[in-house]
Design a protein around this motif. Structure first.
Motif, mmCIF file in Angstrom:
data_model
loop_
_atom_site.group_PDB
_atom_site.id
_atom_site.type_symbol
_atom_site.label_atom_id
_atom_site.label_comp_id
_atom_site.label_asym_id
_atom_site.label_seq_id
_atom_site.Cartn_x
_atom_site.Cartn_y
_atom_site.Cartn_z
ATOM 1 N N ASP A 243 0.857 -1.186 0.000
ATOM 2 C CA ASP A 243 0.000 0.000 0.000
ATOM 3 C C ASP A 243 0.894 1.237 0.000
ATOM 4 O OD1 ASP A 243 -2.106 1.720 0.106
ATOM 5 O OD2 ASP A 243 -2.554 1.388 2.229
ATOM 6 N N ILE A 244 1.180 1.756 -1.182
ATOM 7 C CA ILE A 244 2.070 2.906 -1.349
ATOM 8 C C ILE A 244 1.233 4.161 -1.593
ATOM 9 C CG2 ILE A 244 3.874 3.923 -2.815
ATOM 10 C CD1 ILE A 244 4.852 1.060 -3.359
ATOM 11 N N ALA A 245 1.550 5.221 -0.910
ATOM 12 C CA ALA A 245 0.814 6.486 -1.060
ATOM 13 C C ALA A 245 1.342 7.229 -2.288
ATOM 14 C CB ALA A 245 0.961 7.329 0.201
ATOM 15 N N TRP A 246 0.999 6.719 -3.464
ATOM 16 C CA TRP A 246 1.559 7.239 -4.710
ATOM 17 C C TRP A 246 1.285 8.724 -4.898
ATOM 18 C CZ3 TRP A 246 5.007 4.267 -6.887
ATOM 19 C CH2 TRP A 246 4.915 2.877 -6.785
ATOM 20 N N GLU A 247 0.173 9.219 -4.351
ATOM 21 C CA GLU A 247 -0.195 10.614 -4.578
ATOM 22 C C GLU A 247 0.595 11.584 -3.698
ATOM 23 O OE1 GLU A 247 -2.602 8.961 -1.241
ATOM 24 O OE2 GLU A 247 -2.036 8.268 -3.249
ATOM 25 N N GLN A 248 1.348 11.084 -2.736
ATOM 26 C CA GLN A 248 2.095 11.960 -1.826
ATOM 27 C C GLN A 248 3.467 12.287 -2.424
ATOM 28 O OE1 GLN A 248 2.116 10.411 2.185
ATOM 29 N NE2 GLN A 248 -0.108 10.196 2.242
ATOM 30 N N LEU A 249 3.482 13.254 -3.309
ATOM 31 C CA LEU A 249 4.685 13.566 -4.079
ATOM 32 C C LEU A 249 5.514 14.695 -3.475
ATOM 33 C CD1 LEU A 249 3.204 13.259 -7.682
ATOM 34 C CD2 LEU A 249 4.616 11.606 -6.450
ATOM 35 N N GLY A 250 4.974 15.441 -2.547
ATOM 36 C CA GLY A 250 5.735 16.529 -1.942
ATOM 37 C C GLY A 250 6.803 16.009 -0.986
ATOM 38 N N ARG A 251 8.014 16.529 -1.099
ATOM 39 C CA ARG A 251 9.104 16.099 -0.212
ATOM 40 C C ARG A 251 10.209 17.136 -0.212
ATOM 41 N NH1 ARG A 251 12.268 10.316 -0.599
ATOM 42 N NH2 ARG A 251 13.749 10.640 1.105
ATOM 43 N N ASP A 252 10.748 17.400 0.967
ATOM 44 C CA ASP A 252 11.868 18.319 1.136
ATOM 45 C C ASP A 252 13.161 17.571 0.800
ATOM 46 O OD1 ASP A 252 13.725 20.205 1.968
ATOM 47 O OD2 ASP A 252 12.626 20.715 3.800
ATOM 48 N N VAL A 253 14.006 18.167 -0.030
ATOM 49 C CA VAL A 253 15.248 17.496 -0.412
ATOM 50 C C VAL A 253 16.421 17.877 0.495
ATOM 51 C CG1 VAL A 253 14.481 17.375 -2.809
ATOM 52 C CG2 VAL A 253 15.982 19.259 -2.088
ATOM 53 N N ARG A 254 16.188 18.761 1.454
ATOM 54 C CA ARG A 254 17.285 19.204 2.313
ATOM 55 C C ARG A 254 17.915 18.020 3.058
ATOM 56 N NH1 ARG A 254 14.538 24.101 5.549
ATOM 57 N NH2 ARG A 254 12.790 22.642 5.331
ATOM 58 N N GLY A 255 19.232 17.967 3.010
ATOM 59 C CA GLY A 255 19.966 16.936 3.719
ATOM 60 C C GLY A 255 20.103 15.623 2.982
ATOM 61 N N LEU A 256 19.397 15.455 1.876
ATOM 62 C CA LEU A 256 19.537 14.220 1.115
ATOM 63 C C LEU A 256 20.923 14.157 0.484
ATOM 64 C CD1 LEU A 256 16.089 13.944 -0.708
ATOM 65 C CD2 LEU A 256 16.866 12.676 1.311
ATOM 66 N N ARG A 257 21.503 12.980 0.483
ATOM 67 C CA ARG A 257 22.809 12.780 -0.141
ATOM 68 C C ARG A 257 22.585 12.242 -1.553
ATOM 69 N NH1 ARG A 257 27.727 8.711 1.708
ATOM 70 N NH2 ARG A 257 29.359 9.688 0.426
ATOM 71 N N ILE A 258 23.058 13.000 -2.527
ATOM 72 C CA ILE A 258 22.784 12.681 -3.931
ATOM 73 C C ILE A 258 24.091 12.519 -4.693
ATOM 74 C CG2 ILE A 258 21.795 13.564 -6.078
ATOM 75 C CD1 ILE A 258 19.601 14.846 -4.435
ATOM 76 N N GLY A 259 24.244 11.376 -5.355
ATOM 77 C CA GLY A 259 25.400 11.147 -6.216
ATOM 78 C C GLY A 259 25.159 11.727 -7.596
ATOM 79 N N LEU A 260 26.195 12.276 -8.188
ATOM 80 C CA LEU A 260 26.115 12.870 -9.527
ATOM 81 C C LEU A 260 27.072 12.117 -10.443
ATOM 82 C CD1 LEU A 260 25.127 15.042 -11.480
ATOM 83 C CD2 LEU A 260 26.907 16.561 -10.576
ATOM 84 N N TRP A 261 26.513 11.345 -11.352
ATOM 85 C CA TRP A 261 27.291 10.462 -12.233
ATOM 86 C C TRP A 261 27.285 11.026 -13.650
ATOM 87 C CZ3 TRP A 261 25.028 5.214 -14.212
ATOM 88 C CH2 TRP A 261 25.989 4.524 -14.959
ATOM 89 N N THR A 262 28.396 11.631 -14.035
ATOM 90 C CA THR A 262 28.474 12.222 -15.375
ATOM 91 C C THR A 262 29.764 11.852 -16.106
ATOM 92 O OG1 THR A 262 29.451 14.256 -14.497
ATOM 93 C CG2 THR A 262 27.057 14.224 -14.756
ATOM 94 N N ASP A 263 30.525 10.888 -15.544
ATOM 95 C CA ASP A 263 31.735 10.473 -16.252
ATOM 96 C C ASP A 263 31.558 9.044 -16.746
ATOM 97 O OD1 ASP A 263 31.899 9.036 -13.862
ATOM 98 O OD2 ASP A 263 34.087 9.041 -13.911
ATOM 99 N N THR A 264 32.463 8.596 -17.604
ATOM 100 C CA THR A 264 32.402 7.239 -18.141
ATOM 101 C C THR A 264 33.765 6.592 -17.990
ATOM 102 O OG1 THR A 264 32.975 7.964 -20.380
ATOM 103 C CG2 THR A 264 30.643 7.891 -19.802
ATOM 104 N N ALA A 265 33.767 5.342 -17.535
ATOM 105 C CA ALA A 265 35.036 4.641 -17.316
ATOM 106 C C ALA A 265 35.814 4.461 -18.612
ATOM 107 C CB ALA A 265 34.764 3.280 -16.669
ATOM 108 N N GLY A 266 35.094 4.389 -19.734
ATOM 109 C CA GLY A 266 35.772 4.221 -21.014
ATOM 110 C C GLY A 266 36.405 5.495 -21.540
ATOM 111 N N GLY A 267 36.092 6.630 -20.916
ATOM 112 C CA GLY A 267 36.701 7.884 -21.321
ATOM 113 C C GLY A 267 36.046 8.553 -22.511
ATOM 114 N N TRP A 268 35.039 7.935 -23.103
ATOM 115 C CA TRP A 268 34.384 8.574 -24.247
ATOM 116 C C TRP A 268 33.494 9.719 -23.739
ATOM 117 C CZ3 TRP A 268 29.260 7.827 -23.327
ATOM 118 C CH2 TRP A 268 28.890 6.678 -22.631
ATOM 119 N N PRO A 269 33.311 10.752 -24.554
ATOM 120 C CA PRO A 269 32.643 11.964 -24.061
ATOM 121 C C PRO A 269 31.128 11.888 -24.098
ATOM 122 C CG PRO A 269 33.372 12.299 -26.321
ATOM 123 C CD PRO A 269 33.863 10.929 -25.908
#
Length: 461
Positions: A243-269
Motif C-alpha cells: 500500500d504505497i501512497a503514490w499521490e504523496q509527491l511533496g518532499r523536502d530534499v534538504r539533507g539528502l545525499r545525492i550522487g552525480l554520475w556524469t563520467d564514463t570509465a571508457g573515457g568517451w565523451p
C-alpha cells in the motif's frame, strides 16, 4: 487560452469528470482527432480501434452520469506498447518475423487498466523484439520524433514516447529492459519511470524487464502506478502487494545525499549540451539543500560485454526457433546480433551471466551510500530517425547510464531537464535504492516544480 482536451492531464480530466463538466466521449474524440493529425508524420500507433475506444468512453460517460465511476481512471485515455497484450489484438513484437495471433487475454497491466475504467485507445510501436534503443522496425512504419521528424524517438518504447509528446492523451505504458522507457522519454521530452523490478506485474516475467508509465507530468505517472502496480498471480517474480501512497509527491530534499554520475570509465565523451543540462539540474537540488557529490563510474567494459553477449545470444536462440523463411523477415540488426552470438563459446555465454551479476553487485554497492543518483539518461542527443544507434564506434554507450539499473532492479526515471540549441529535449535520470519507487517520483516532482518553464509541445505541420 484553454488547454485542448487531448492535452489535459489525467488528474485534470478526473477532476472535470467528477464535476460533470466534461465527458469521456468528448475527450476520446479529441484524442482520436489528434492521432489522425499526427499519425501520417510520426507513425506511433498500432492496432488503433476507434470504435472500441468510443464504446469504452460511452460506457464511462454513463457511469459518471450515474455517479458510479468504475475505478481511479474511469474515462481516461491510455495507450499501451504493443508487447503488452490486449485481448484479441496480435502482438507482433515489432517484427515481421512474428506470427500474428490474437492475444487470448489481457496482460496484467491491461487488465488493471480495464478494471479501473481506462479507455484503451491504441497500442504503440516498438523495434524488433525490443532489441534497440531506437525506433526502426521490420513490421511497423518508422516512428519519428514529434520534436523533429528527422530524429529518432529512441526505443524500444518508441511509439509510447512519440505518442506522449504528440498529445495522444495523458497516459502511456512502455516496457524497459535496458532503458526502453527512459531513452524514448528522454528523446521525446516526457516523463518516464522504470519501477523496481517486479513492482508492476508482467506476463511473461523476465529478468530485468519491467513495465513503466510515460506521461507529461509526474503526478499522472503516480496515478498510473497506483493502478498497474496491483498484484497479478501470473507474475511469479513480482513484488508483494504494498500500500504505497503514490499521490504523496511533496518532499523536502534538504539533507539528502545525492550522487552525480556524469563520467564514463571508457573515457568517451558525453555530448556537452547534455552534460551541462544535467549539471544545471544538479545545482537546483544543491540550492534546495541536498548534498550533491560526484560519483565515479563503477562499471567496466567486461561487465557491459556480458550484457551484450547475453542479449545477442537471445537473438540467436529466437531466430533458430523460427522456420528459416520466417526468420529472414526479422530486421538486419537481429540477424547481425545472432551472427555475433554464434562466435561465442558456451563458456563465454555462461560468463556473460556472471558478468551481469557482477554489474548488479557493483551498481548496488556504488549507489547504496546515496539516497538518489542523478545522471544523463542518454549521453547523446536524438540521432537520425533511420539509425539503429548513435554510431558504430561504441554501440554500448547509448544505454550506458540506463541499463545498469535494470540489472540492479532499482527504480529510475527520466525527466526533461532542458533543450539543446537545436530545440531537442534532454533528459535527467533520477535513480533510487531498490523498492524506493515513490522516492524517485518525489525527487522528480521536486525537480519538475523548480526546473522552470518548458518549451511548448510540438504541433503537427
Amino acid at each position: 487560452m484553454d488547454t485542448p482536451l487531448y492535452a489535459l492531464s489525467a488528474v485534470q480530466l478526473l477532476e472535470r469528470y467528477r464535476a460533470r463538466s466534461l465527458s469521456p466521449v468528448d475527450v476520446t474524440k479529441a484524442v482520436l482527432a489528434r492521432i489522425e493529425r499526427w499519425e501520417p508524420s510520426i507513425h506511433a500507433t498500432y492496432g488503433l480501434d476507434a470504435d472500441a475506444a468510443l464504446a469504452s468512453a460511452k460506457a464511462s460517460e454513463a457511469r459518471w452520469n450515474q455517479g458510479t465511476p468504475q475505478g481511479e481512471l474511469d474515462g481516461v485515455p491510455v495507450t499501451l506498447k504493443e508487447n503488452i497484450a490486449t485481448r484479441g489484438t496480435p502482438s507482433p513484437l515489432g517484427s515481421a518475423a512474428t506470427v500474428l495471433s490474437p492475444a487470448a487475454a489481457d496482460a496484467p497491466a491491461a487488465a488493471r487498466l480495464r478494471e479501473a475504467g481506462a479507455v484503451i485507445v491504441t497500442k504503440t510501436t516498438m523495434p524488433d523484439f525490443g532489441f534497440l534503443g531506437a525506433a526502426p522496425s521490420s513490421f511497423h512504419a518508422l516512428t519519428r520524433n514529434p520534436w523533429d521528424l528527422s530524429k529518432n524517438t529512441g526505443g524500444s518504447s518508441s511509439g509510447a514516447g512519440a505518442a506522449a509528446a504528440a498529445g495522444y492523451g495523458p497516459l502511456h505504458l512502455g516496457t524497459d529492459i535496458g532503458g526502453s522507457v527512459r531513452i524514448p522519454a528522454n528523446f521525446c521530452g516526457v516523463f518516464g519511470l522504470k519501477p523496481s523490478h517486479g513492482r508492476i506485474p508482467v506476463d511473461p516475467p523476465a529478468a530485468a524487464r519491467v513495465i513503466g508509465p510515460m506521461t507529461r507530468t509526474v503526478a499522472d505517472a503516480a496515478l498510473l502506478m497506483k493502478v498497474v502496480s496491483r498484484p497479478d498471480p501470473r507474475d511469479y517474480m513480482s513484488l508483494p502487494a504494498q500500500d504505497i501512497a503514490w499521490e504523496q509527491l511533496g518532499r523536502d530534499v534538504r539533507g539528502l545525499r545525492i550522487g552525480l554520475w556524469t563520467d564514463t570509465a571508457g573515457g568517451w565523451p558525453i555530448d556537452p549540451e547534455v552534460k551541462e543540462a544535467v549539471l544545471a539540474a544538479a545545482r537546483l537540488f544543491e540550492q534546495a539543500g541536498a548534498i550533491v557529490e560526484p560519483l565515479t563510474d563503477w562499471t567496466t567494459l567486461e561487465m557491459r560485454m556480458g550484457m551484450a553477449h547475453f542479449f545477442t545470444m537471445r537473438c540467436r536462440v529466437d531466430l533458430a526457433a523460427m522456420p528459416v523463411e520466417r526468420a529472414k523477415l526479422a530486421a538486419d540488426y537481429i540477424h547481425a546480433a545472432g551472427e555475433y552470438a554464434g562466435s561465442l563459446s558456451p563458456e563465454e555465454t555462461f560468463r556473460a551471466f556472471t558478468r551481469m551479476q557482477a554489474l548488479r553487485a557493483a551498481t548496488v554497492a556504488a549507489t547504496q551510500p546515496y539516497d538518489y543518483v542523478l545522471s544523463p539518461v542518454s549521453p547523446v542527443l536524438p540521432f537520425a530517425a533511420e539509425a539503429i544507434n548513435s554510431g558504430p564506434e561504441n554501440p554500448l554507450k547509448d544505454s550506458h547510464f540506463t541499463s545498469v539499473f535494470n540489472q540492479s532492479e532499482q527504480p529510475a526515471a527520466s525527466i526533461n531537464c532542458g533543450y539543446a540549441a537545436s530545440g531537442l529535449p534532454i533528459g535527467l535520470q533520477i535513480a533510487g535504492r531498490r523498492f524506493d519507487d515513490l522516492g524517485v517520483l518525489q525527487m522528480a516532482a521536486f525537480y519538475e516544480s523548480v526546473r522552470g518553464a518548458q518549451a511548448p509541445w510540438p504541433e503537427p505541420m
